[in-house]
Design a protein around this motif. Structure first.
Motif, mmCIF file in Angstrom:
data_model
loop_
_atom_site.group_PDB
_atom_site.id
_atom_site.type_symbol
_atom_site.label_atom_id
_atom_site.label_comp_id
_atom_site.label_asym_id
_atom_site.label_seq_id
_atom_site.Cartn_x
_atom_site.Cartn_y
_atom_site.Cartn_z
ATOM 1 N N HIS A 127 47.808 28.680 41.913
ATOM 2 C CA HIS A 127 46.999 29.883 42.113
ATOM 3 C C HIS A 127 47.151 30.409 43.549
ATOM 4 O O HIS A 127 46.183 30.441 44.321
ATOM 5 N N PRO A 128 48.361 30.818 43.906
ATOM 6 C CA PRO A 128 48.599 31.269 45.286
ATOM 7 C C PRO A 128 47.829 32.538 45.660
ATOM 8 O O PRO A 128 47.580 32.793 46.834
ATOM 9 N N ASP A 129 47.457 33.323 44.660
ATOM 10 C CA ASP A 129 46.756 34.584 44.932
ATOM 11 C C ASP A 129 45.289 34.535 44.484
ATOM 12 O O ASP A 129 44.680 35.581 44.194
ATOM 13 N N ARG A 180 37.936 35.078 48.868
ATOM 14 C CA ARG A 180 39.057 34.610 49.685
ATOM 15 C C ARG A 180 38.859 34.959 51.158
ATOM 16 O O ARG A 180 39.109 34.128 52.045
ATOM 17 N N ALA A 181 38.403 36.161 51.442
ATOM 18 C CA ALA A 181 38.252 36.608 52.824
ATOM 19 C C ALA A 181 37.169 35.837 53.577
ATOM 20 O O ALA A 181 37.148 35.842 54.814
ATOM 21 N N ASP A 182 36.282 35.159 52.836
ATOM 22 C CA ASP A 182 35.157 34.465 53.474
ATOM 23 C C ASP A 182 35.348 32.958 53.582
ATOM 24 O O ASP A 182 34.463 32.255 54.073
ATOM 25 N N CYS A 193 38.922 28.725 42.199
ATOM 26 C CA CYS A 193 37.964 28.580 41.107
ATOM 27 C C CYS A 193 38.656 28.444 39.753
ATOM 28 O O CYS A 193 38.235 27.638 38.909
ATOM 29 N N ALA A 194 39.716 29.208 39.545
ATOM 30 C CA ALA A 194 40.399 29.186 38.253
ATOM 31 C C ALA A 194 40.956 27.798 37.945
ATOM 32 O O ALA A 194 40.919 27.341 36.789
ATOM 33 N N TYR A 195 41.455 27.109 38.956
ATOM 34 C CA TYR A 195 42.000 25.759 38.764
ATOM 35 C C TYR A 195 40.886 24.765 38.451
ATOM 36 O O TYR A 195 40.982 23.983 37.499
#
Length: 209
Positions: free
Chosen positions: A81-83, A121-123, A141-143
């Protein structure tokens, strides 16, 4: 038809605070409810003394979501999940049994993923700094969601409440039998505890090992 999980109540069967249940087709004991065998009322009523029947509906209403540290790997998570846009923040070197510990929105920590804060991501960098000296590990979260499982912890359930109205009565635990020995002097019975307290009251023999 009512269905039941069967819990192994022996002390070694607990995983942290998590209850262990009979696995599907006798595949050992599991904390993951998705892998637990379901039993009928008749089957549950004929359980072994060390097994406790829990109504499925009762347990399912009190589940937590846990993530077993044995089945997740941070490098794999980031590669897959790189993005990722949202992350859970894990407290390092802390577990409840095998379950990872997560940051909550109020700054506390929990092993229940359903109560964990999801961080944009930004936080993430700012949030890691707020975790104190140990910091936090940011997991996509997805993982983590795909590696989570439903479980139940001992503080969330009450067996008397759960079995009310089912007709199932748990056997009363048997009191361990007192160990007895024969006095080596006169042959009279003497308890294991008694042989350390005093010599034989009949013949005065010392029966300590």
């Amino acid at each position: 038809m009512s269905q039941f999980y069967l819990q192994d109540s022996r002390d070694h069967a607990y995983v942290g605070d998590g209850l262990s249940f009979w696995g599907v087709k006798g595949a050992g004991y599991v904390t993951d409810l998705a892998k637990a065998e379901l039993f009928t009322l008749e089957q549950a009523a004929g359980h072994r003394e060390t097994d406790i029947p829990w109504p499925k509906d009762y347990v399912d209403a009190r589940v937590r979501i846990g993530v077993d540290c044995q089945y997740v790997e941070i490098r794999e998570a980031l590669d897959q999940h790189p993005d990722a846009s949202e992350f859970y923040m894990q407290k390092p070197k802390a577990w409840n049994g095998n379950n990872l510990i997560w940051l909550k929105a109020d700054g506390g920590f929990t092993s229940d993923l359903s109560k964990a804060v999801r961080v944009a991501r930004a936080d993430t960098i700012n949030m890691i700094g707020r975790c104190g000296q140990t910091g936090c590990i940011a997991w996509p979260c997805a993982y983590i969601d795909t590696h989570s499982r439903r479980l139940v912890e001992r503080d969330d359930v009450n067996i008397k409440e759960a079995l009310r109205g089912t007709g199932i009565k748990l056997p009363k635990p048997k009191r361990p039998r007192m160990m007895m020995f024969n006095c080596h002097g006169c042959g009279r019975f003497i308890s294991d505890e008694g042989r350390f307290i005093s010599n034989c009251r009949n013949c005065g023999a010392d029966n300590r090992p």
